[in-house]
Design an enzyme around this catalytic site. Structure first.
Site, mmCIF file in Angstrom:
data_model
loop_
_atom_site.group_PDB
_atom_site.id
_atom_site.type_symbol
_atom_site.label_atom_id
_atom_site.label_comp_id
_atom_site.label_asym_id
_atom_site.label_seq_id
_atom_site.Cartn_x
_atom_site.Cartn_y
_atom_site.Cartn_z
ATOM 1 C CB THR A 1 -0.987 0.029 1.257
ATOM 2 O OG1 THR A 1 -0.166 0.152 2.333
ATOM 3 C CG2 THR A 1 -1.913 -1.328 1.110
ATOM 4 C CG ASP A 2 -0.734 4.565 -2.083
ATOM 5 O OD1 ASP A 2 -1.343 4.601 -1.180
ATOM 6 O OD2 ASP A 2 -0.973 4.813 -3.201
ATOM 7 C CD GLN A 3 3.157 9.525 2.212
ATOM 8 O OE1 GLN A 3 2.922 10.319 1.157
ATOM 9 N NE2 GLN A 3 3.728 9.873 3.334
ATOM 10 C CB VAL B 1 -5.270 2.683 -1.997
ATOM 11 C CG1 VAL B 1 -6.475 3.078 -1.365
ATOM 12 C CG2 VAL B 1 -4.515 3.536 -2.810
#
Length: 138
Positions: A15-17, A20
């Protein structure tokens, strides 16, 4: 048409910041789906590589529909969308565990000699693969 299915639990590292799945991770999951499809057809991509043949991506289309998040289950559906003996186009749909479409994609591949990158045809080099792809394609 054969549709292969593979489940992957979304890991935190994917996932990213925003919380998601980072967009490039879907490409990895597509590779997992292709590998599963090839296994379902009775073959091994690693076995092909051992014979000096690789299958690079030559084109990619991807459309993001719904985000997946840490802890979700991604269900990858993979099939042979097009095949002509030289180029294989794989189709993908990645779903949430609730059955919602998250991603639609296609990737195009050709088989080449690893040392020269000269194209080969499955029909001649791997006739069993060719026959299986003809039967399994859309």
């Amino acid at each position: 048409m054969l549709v292969s299915k593979k489940e992957i639990e979304v890991r935190y590292a994917e996932t990213d910041q925003m919380g998601v799945v980072y967009h490039a991770n879907y490409l990895i999951w597509m590779e997992v789906g292709r590998t599963k499809l090839i296994q379902d057809l009775g073959f091994s991509y690693a076995g092909m590589e051992e014979e000096g043949i690789i299958s690079p991506v030559v084109d990619l289309e991807i459309s993001y529909k719904k985000p997946l998040r840490y802890g979700d289950i991604a269900i990858i559906h993979t099939w042979i969308d097009e095949y002509n003996g030289l180029k294989s186009v794989y189709g993908y749909e990645i779903y949430t565990s609730a059955g919602e479409l998250a991603v639609q994609a296609k990737s195009s591949h050709v088989c080449v000699k690893k040392d020269t990158f000269k194209p080969i045809t499955l029909r001649k080099r791997f006739p069993d693969w060719h026959e299986a792809y003809e039967k399994a394609k859309k």
